[in-house]
Structures are given as structure tokens and as C-alpha cells.
Design an enzyme around this catalytic site. Structure first.
Site, PDB file in Angstrom:
ATOM      1  N   THR A 197       0.848  -1.193   0.000  1.00  0.00           N
ATOM      2  CA  THR A 197       0.000   0.000   0.000  1.00  0.00           C
ATOM      3  C   THR A 197       0.874   1.229   0.000  1.00  0.00           C
ATOM      4  O   THR A 197       1.956   1.203   0.576  1.00  0.00           O
ATOM      5  CB  THR A 197      -0.828  -0.025   1.307  1.00  0.00           C
ATOM      6  OG1 THR A 197      -1.670  -1.171   1.260  1.00  0.00           O
ATOM      7  CG2 THR A 197      -1.628   1.225   1.518  1.00  0.00           C
ATOM      8  N   GLY A 227      -9.171  -4.531   3.725  1.00  0.00           N
ATOM      9  CA  GLY A 227      -8.099  -4.579   4.714  1.00  0.00           C
ATOM     10  C   GLY A 227      -8.073  -3.342   5.589  1.00  0.00           C
ATOM     11  O   GLY A 227      -9.096  -2.667   5.790  1.00  0.00           O
ATOM     12  N   ASP A 228      -6.915  -3.043   6.109  1.00  0.00           N
ATOM     13  CA  ASP A 228      -6.755  -1.916   7.027  1.00  0.00           C
ATOM     14  C   ASP A 228      -6.718  -0.561   6.331  1.00  0.00           C
ATOM     15  O   ASP A 228      -7.051   0.467   6.919  1.00  0.00           O
ATOM     16  CB  ASP A 228      -5.451  -2.084   7.818  1.00  0.00           C
ATOM     17  CG  ASP A 228      -4.240  -2.150   6.894  1.00  0.00           C
ATOM     18  OD1 ASP A 228      -4.339  -2.769   5.800  1.00  0.00           O
ATOM     19  OD2 ASP A 228      -3.179  -1.593   7.242  1.00  0.00           O
ATOM     20  N   THR A 248       1.326  -0.737   6.245  1.00  0.00           N
ATOM     21  CA  THR A 248       1.261  -1.562   5.052  1.00  0.00           C
ATOM     22  C   THR A 248       1.494  -3.007   5.469  1.00  0.00           C
ATOM     23  O   THR A 248       2.102  -3.253   6.509  1.00  0.00           O
ATOM     24  CB  THR A 248       2.300  -1.097   4.008  1.00  0.00           C
ATOM     25  OG1 THR A 248       2.201  -1.924   2.837  1.00  0.00           O
ATOM     26  CG2 THR A 248       3.723  -1.159   4.538  1.00  0.00           C
ATOM     27  N   GLY A 249       0.998  -3.910   4.672  1.00  0.00           N
ATOM     28  CA  GLY A 249       1.149  -5.316   5.017  1.00  0.00           C
ATOM     29  C   GLY A 249      -0.201  -5.973   5.208  1.00  0.00           C
ATOM     30  O   GLY A 249      -1.224  -5.439   4.769  1.00  0.00           O
ATOM     31  N   GLY A 251      -3.429  -6.552   6.294  1.00  0.00           N
ATOM     32  CA  GLY A 251      -4.314  -5.618   6.983  1.00  0.00           C
ATOM     33  C   GLY A 251      -5.111  -6.204   8.128  1.00  0.00           C
ATOM     34  O   GLY A 251      -5.458  -5.496   9.077  1.00  0.00           O
TER      35      GLY A 251
END
Ligand code: ASP
Length: 337
Positions: A197, A227-228, A248-249, A251
Site C-alpha cells: 500500500t 483490509g486496514d 502496510t502489510g 491488513g
């Protein structure tokens, strides 16, 4: 241009990034906040920061800067994790998530939105033109179209090819996204990353903070998965008194720990940006150690003094920094494992 870029370890710039507010040692002491400054996740943050700097460098405001900045990876068709060109979900739909937050605590978001190439602009419009914070799916698309956005086909030939390749095995698993990790590339069609992201934080000349976050989410995710990234407090949070954070990653783990809000609240307690990010990473490890060891999550934070820091679960997280003295710096984030 790339020859001017400097790749450095975060620890080397510790003097600039790890001091807690009001607790800088004599060696690292700053008389005035370092601003303007813009930071963003991953190497592709360099180009995004450059666009943001065109506004910040002229004394423009941080909200305009972060919006303009993240539109760069959104428009980059070779970027398969943000905007048009992003990998689709497992049913072949490209669904985008984005959010934005300004220095007055206003925020807007869209999630699972199809057919609109710049979700961050729609998120800003949600913030500015509606009494709501988030619009999703069909409703977000309808709102965008009613406000003059053009309907677009976001699935590029390359992403479609990758999806068809993936369909052959249909293995659904959030693969750890570690740049340069050979096992990861083996598992992804076209040697591409399956999630990444852009989260951006900016402090303008006037001392105001804003942030933006935009993504196509996990490649080949379940249809409807969010996601987040578009969730205020998870993928992004800004408090103009304290600082901002983004992530990022994978979420799901960031949502579970309300990661970006946590980072900002830790900075409020006096943690440096780096220490706050580290604590948020450790929270993920503590809650779900079995999951944490196999995934990537990275946090990035910027405080009111213009100090920044990051921490990630795994090696490979990078972020880009742009300020007056050095506009194309890429920093290797520290990591837990
Ligand atoms: N955080 C994004 C999501 O979970 C993906 C990423 O940043 O890699 O959708």
C-alpha cells in the site's frame, strides 16, 4: 535521478528519527521543527513524495500534498498493488480502498470500490461533501460517478494475465511480502508482489499534518474483502497535536490491533515515532505469534516535530523521505524478526 538517491539504514539516521518529543539529546537537538517534510511507504514512495513536494515546497498545505502524492502510484499501471493496474480479487474484480485525514480531524474513505482510478480523490470528496466518513462498494461508485468521476476498466492486460495464472491453482493465502525474498516471487505470477500500500504522511510549512493511504489490497482476495488501508485508525491516523501513522502489510492484523491509532497514542505518551511503531509491531506478535512470523506488516510514523520512524515485522520494508535537504531518500526499515 537514481544516482542521487541515497539508500540508508534507518539506524544511521537515528538522530533525526528516534528522539521522543522534547527528549532529544544535545547531539540531536533541533531548534525548530523540520518542515515541510513528506514520508511514504515503499520505494515507490519516492515518486509519490516528489509530487507531494511540488505542493509542500511552495508552502502548500499537507492535505493537497498527500492527495496529489498518492495519485502517482494510483496512476502507475506497472504498480500492481495500488490503483488502476492493481491485481483483482479472486473473481476478477479490481476493488480499491483508500482514506485520507486532515489536520482538523476530518477524514474520508472508500472501500471495495470498482471502476474509479483515483480512489483517494473520492475519499477526499466523501470527507468534504458528505456527513459520512466511509462509502463502500456500489454506493461509493455511485457517489463517484455522480460527482463527475469517469468509469474506467481497472483490470489491465497484465493483471488479468496474472489472475488467470493464479486461477490455475487458486491458492488463497496472504503470502508474506518481502521484497527480494525468492520464495515469495516463486509463489506469485509474474514475479510481482501481492500486496503493498502507499501510505503517506506530510507536515507542511504551517505545521499541519495530513495523511493518505490507498491500495488494491491483497491480490486475489475474497470478493468484498477490505483490509486496514481505508480504515481510519487502522491503516491511517493523524492527530495534528501529536503526529500521524500509516501501515502496510497484512491488513487483518493491523485492524485487530487498530495499529495506526495505537502508534499515534504511543507518541502522545512520549514514544519516538520509531519506538511507537516498534511497540505496535510487538503488539501484533504478542496477539498472534503464529501468524506474525509468516506475514509482513510495517508501520511508518511522523511526529509534529518532523521526526519520523518505522518498524516492520520482517526485513524488506522500505520507506521514502522527502525534505528540503534530501528529497529522494529511501530508508530500510528496522524489523522484528
Ligand atoms: N494493507 C493492505 C491490505 O491489507 C495491503 C498491503 O499494504 O500490503 O489490504
Amino acid at each position: 535521478m537514481s544516482t542521487r538517491r541515497r539508500f540508508i539504514k534507518q539506524s544511521i539516521i537515528g538522530a533525526a528519527s528516534v528522539g521522543a518529543i522534547g527528549q532529544l539529546s544535545a547531539k540531536t537537538k533541533r531548534v525548530a521543527p523540520l518542515r515541510p517534510i513528506v514520508i511514504s511507504t515503499w520505494d515507490f514512495g519516492v515518486a509519490a513524495n516528489r509530487a507531494a513536494w511540488e505542493i509542500l515546497g511552495k508552502g502548500g498545505n499537507s492535505l493537497d500534498a498527500v492527495e496529489r502524492g498518492v495519485m502517482v502510484p494510483e496512476a502507475d499501471l506497472s504498480n500492481t498493488t495500488v490503483g488502476k493496474g492493481g491485481y483483482p480479487d479472486r473473481d476478477g474484480h479490481v476493488t480499491l480502498d483508500a482514506c485520507i485525514m486532515d489536520s482538523e480531524g476530518n477524514c474520508g474513505a472508500v472501500a471495495a470500490m470498482e471502476h474509479i482510478a483515483h480512489p483517494i480523490q473520492v475519499a477526499r470528496l466523501v470527507m468534504e461533501k458528505t456527513p459520512h466518513v466511509m462509502l463502500v462498494g456500489e454506493g461509493a461508485l455511485q457517489f463517484a460517478l455522480e460527482n463527475g468521476f469517469e468509469r474506467d476498466n481497472l483490470l489491465t492486460a497484465e493483471s488479468e494475465k496474472a489472475w488467470k495464472e493464479w486461477l490455475k491453482e487458486k491458492k488463497y493465502a496472504p503470502v508474506m511480502n518481502i521484497e527480494n525474498a525468492s520464495f515469495n516471487k516463486e509463489r506469485l505470477p509474474g514475479n510481482k508482489y501481492n500486496h503493498d500500500t502507499i501510505g503517506m504522511l506530510a507536515l507542511d510549512q504551517a505545521g499541519n499534518l495530513s495523511g493518505a493511504c490507498t491500495t488494491s489490497g491483497m491480490a486475489f482476495k475474497m470478493h468484498g474483502r477490505v483490509g486496514d488501508s481505508p480504515i481510519i485508525g487502522a491503516g491511517l491516523y493523524v492527530d495534528n497535536e501529536i503526529g500521524g501513522a500509516t501501515s502496510t502489510g497484512v491488513g487483518e492484523e493491523v485492524i485487530r490491533t487498530v495499529g495506526s491509532f495505537l502508534v499515534v497514542e504511543l507518541m502522545r505518551q512520549g514514544y519516538s515515532p520509531r519506538e511507537a511503531c516498534r511497540e505496535a509491531v510487538e503488539r501484533i506478535v504478542k496477539k498472534k505469534p503464529d501468524i506474525a512470523k509468516d506475514i509482513q506488516v510495517g508501520f511508518l510514523a511522523l511526529n509534529k516535530n518532523g521526526e519520523y520512524g518505522s518498524f516492520a515485522l520482517q526485513e524488506g520494508f522500505t520507506f521514502a523521505v522527502c525534505e528540503e535537504r534530501d528529497q529522494e531518500r529511501i530508508v530500510q526499515g528496522e524489523h522484528y524478526y
